[in-house]
Design an enzyme around this catalytic site. Structure first.
Site, PDB file in Angstrom:
ATOM      1  N   ASP A   1     -43.530  -4.580  -2.511  1.00  0.00           N
ATOM      2  CA  ASP A   1     -44.938  -4.922  -2.789  1.00  0.00           C
ATOM      3  C   ASP A   1     -45.159  -6.376  -2.366  1.00  0.00           C
ATOM      4  O   ASP A   1     -44.460  -7.281  -2.842  1.00  0.00           O
ATOM      5  CB  ASP A   1     -45.224  -4.744  -4.285  1.00  0.00           C
ATOM      6  CG  ASP A   1     -46.691  -4.936  -4.626  1.00  0.00           C
ATOM      7  OD1 ASP A   1     -47.288  -4.025  -5.231  1.00  0.00           O
ATOM      8  OD2 ASP A   1     -47.242  -6.015  -4.303  1.00  0.00           O
ATOM      9  N   ILE A   2     -46.115  -6.576  -1.436  1.00  0.00           N
ATOM     10  CA  ILE A   2     -46.390  -7.934  -0.944  1.00  0.00           C
ATOM     11  C   ILE A   2     -46.914  -8.788  -2.105  1.00  0.00           C
ATOM     12  O   ILE A   2     -47.731  -8.330  -2.902  1.00  0.00           O
ATOM     13  CB  ILE A   2     -47.392  -7.905   0.232  1.00  0.00           C
ATOM     14  CG1 ILE A   2     -46.840  -7.041   1.373  1.00  0.00           C
ATOM     15  CG2 ILE A   2     -47.700  -9.328   0.710  1.00  0.00           C
ATOM     16  CD1 ILE A   2     -47.749  -6.913   2.592  1.00  0.00           C
TER      17      ILE A   2
ATOM     18  N   GLU B   1     -50.719  -2.179  -0.231  1.00  0.00           N
ATOM     19  CA  GLU B   1     -49.711  -3.082   0.361  1.00  0.00           C
ATOM     20  C   GLU B   1     -48.331  -2.805  -0.236  1.00  0.00           C
ATOM     21  O   GLU B   1     -47.492  -3.691  -0.316  1.00  0.00           O
ATOM     22  CB  GLU B   1     -50.122  -4.559   0.188  1.00  0.00           C
ATOM     23  CG  GLU B   1     -50.908  -4.876  -1.057  1.00  0.00           C
ATOM     24  CD  GLU B   1     -50.087  -4.858  -2.326  1.00  0.00           C
ATOM     25  OE1 GLU B   1     -50.132  -3.824  -3.018  1.00  0.00           O
ATOM     26  OE2 GLU B   1     -49.444  -5.879  -2.636  1.00  0.00           O
TER      27      GLU B   1
HETATM   28  P1  GH3 Z   1     -48.924  -9.081  -6.763  1.00  0.00           P
HETATM   29  O1  GH3 Z   1     -48.096 -10.242  -6.329  1.00  0.00           O
HETATM   30  O2  GH3 Z   1     -48.917  -8.933  -8.245  1.00  0.00           O
HETATM   31  O3  GH3 Z   1     -48.547  -7.833  -6.077  1.00  0.00           O
HETATM   32  O4  GH3 Z   1     -50.441  -9.446  -6.383  1.00  0.00           O
HETATM   33  P2  GH3 Z   1     -51.355  -8.727  -5.310  1.00  0.00           P
HETATM   34  O5  GH3 Z   1     -52.552  -9.603  -5.091  1.00  0.00           O
HETATM   35  O6  GH3 Z   1     -50.599  -8.369  -4.095  1.00  0.00           O
HETATM   36  O7  GH3 Z   1     -51.651  -7.383  -6.046  1.00  0.00           O
HETATM   37  P3  GH3 Z   1     -52.935  -6.509  -6.251  1.00  0.00           P
HETATM   38  O8  GH3 Z   1     -52.445  -5.102  -6.462  1.00  0.00           O
HETATM   39  O9  GH3 Z   1     -53.803  -7.110  -7.307  1.00  0.00           O
HETATM   40  O10 GH3 Z   1     -53.713  -6.561  -4.890  1.00  0.00           O
HETATM   41  C1  GH3 Z   1     -53.348  -5.838  -3.779  1.00  0.00           C
HETATM   42  C2  GH3 Z   1     -54.399  -6.134  -2.735  1.00  0.00           C
HETATM   43  O11 GH3 Z   1     -54.066  -5.465  -1.526  1.00  0.00           O
HETATM   44  C3  GH3 Z   1     -55.778  -5.681  -3.138  1.00  0.00           C
HETATM   45  C4  GH3 Z   1     -56.273  -4.872  -1.942  1.00  0.00           C
HETATM   46  O12 GH3 Z   1     -57.543  -5.258  -1.555  1.00  0.00           O
HETATM   47  C5  GH3 Z   1     -55.267  -5.222  -0.856  1.00  0.00           C
HETATM   48  N1  GH3 Z   1     -55.073  -4.154   0.101  1.00  0.00           N
HETATM   49  C6  GH3 Z   1     -54.636  -2.885  -0.142  1.00  0.00           C
HETATM   50  N2  GH3 Z   1     -54.592  -2.187   1.012  1.00  0.00           N
HETATM   51  C7  GH3 Z   1     -55.004  -3.016   2.004  1.00  0.00           C
HETATM   52  C8  GH3 Z   1     -55.171  -2.874   3.421  1.00  0.00           C
HETATM   53  O13 GH3 Z   1     -54.936  -1.830   4.013  1.00  0.00           O
HETATM   54  N3  GH3 Z   1     -55.584  -3.983   4.127  1.00  0.00           N
HETATM   55  C9  GH3 Z   1     -55.858  -5.145   3.512  1.00  0.00           C
HETATM   56  N4  GH3 Z   1     -56.247  -6.176   4.260  1.00  0.00           N
HETATM   57  N5  GH3 Z   1     -55.727  -5.313   2.175  1.00  0.00           N
HETATM   58  C10 GH3 Z   1     -55.308  -4.259   1.435  1.00  0.00           C
HETATM   59 MG    MG Z   2     -48.948  -7.048  -4.201  1.00  0.00          MG
HETATM   60 MG    MG Z   3     -49.617  -3.708  -5.217  1.00  0.00          MG
END
Ligand code: GH3
Ligand code: MG
Ligand code: MG
Length: 199
Positions: free
Chosen positions: A76-77, A119
């Protein structure tokens, strides 16, 4: 059923699964953005390997199919939302693609990497025990930390949960345990690898 029948049945099942998989539309197998495998493909493939672990002794598995264990990495990024918010969603997509490629490039033949959702990515490492998998995860973590982008302000790190079939041979249970380890990695400061410990 004797060993030979068991082996034949599994080989038939693998062939059947392969033909089913190849019959599916490409986008059911590959994620459009990252080019990684889809979660559905990953789940089906992993369950075949776990079935083999459940039905064939470790010695025979090694002899016939060349593996004893399978381990899983759950990625997880870190703070990805912040990357989107700061640099825009398109840049977020580019970062996600580059991270996915970095993970894929570090895999061996027989390993599978998939996009779990958003992500989050997963990988199966055929033949790896927990220790092998933790070393691989650590190597990938370091490579991702060193990635550079056109915009030099962009920095990306990843947290990784690691589990192995030594602990469980049920797919859902393994993913749950991988997620728990990932949660620990996040809680202890991110940019970390945590292996699932039975204790
Ligand atoms: P954490 O370190 O706790 O993982 O924080 P985080 O910000 O990575 O975690 P969170 O789950 O709150 O947010 C994940 C974000 O990833 C929110 C969403 O908008 C973004 N995201 C998910 N799929 C995609 C995608 O395909 N492209 C882009 N650009 N963003 C994406
Ligand atoms: Mg994340
Ligand atoms: Mg996540």
């Amino acid at each position: 059923m004797d060993d030979e029948q068991n082996k034949q049945k599994l080989l038939e099942r693998i062939a059947e699964l392969e033909s089913q998989v190849f019959g599916l539309e490409k986008d059911l197998i590959h994620d459009a953005l990252t080019g990684l495998k889809t979660r559905a493909f990953f789940e089906e493939e992993s369950k075949v390997y776990l079935d083999m672990i459940n039905h064939i002794s470790a010695g025979k598995r090694k002899q016939w199919f060349g593996f004893k264990n399978i381990s899983f990495l759950f990625f997880d990024i870190d703070h990805f939302k912040k990357i989107n918010d700061t640099f825009g969603h398109d840049v977020g997509d580019l970062v996600l693609k580059k991270v996915a490629q970095t993970i894929k490039q570090n895999m061996r033949v027989g390993d599978t990497v998939a996009r779990w959702g958003g992500e989050e990515m997963v990988a199966s490492l055929l033949g790896a025990d927990l220790n092998d998998a933790k070393l691989k995860a650590e190597d990938i973590r370091q490579k991702i930390e060193k990635l550079t982008f056109e915009n030099s302000e962009i920095k990306v790190t990843i947290s990784i949960g690691v589990v192995s079939s030594e602990i469980s041979s049920d797919f859902t249970d393994l993913m749950k345990k991988a997620d728990q380890s990932l949660y620990q990695a996040k809680q202890s400061g991110r940019n970390k690898v945590v292996g699932f410990d039975q204790k």
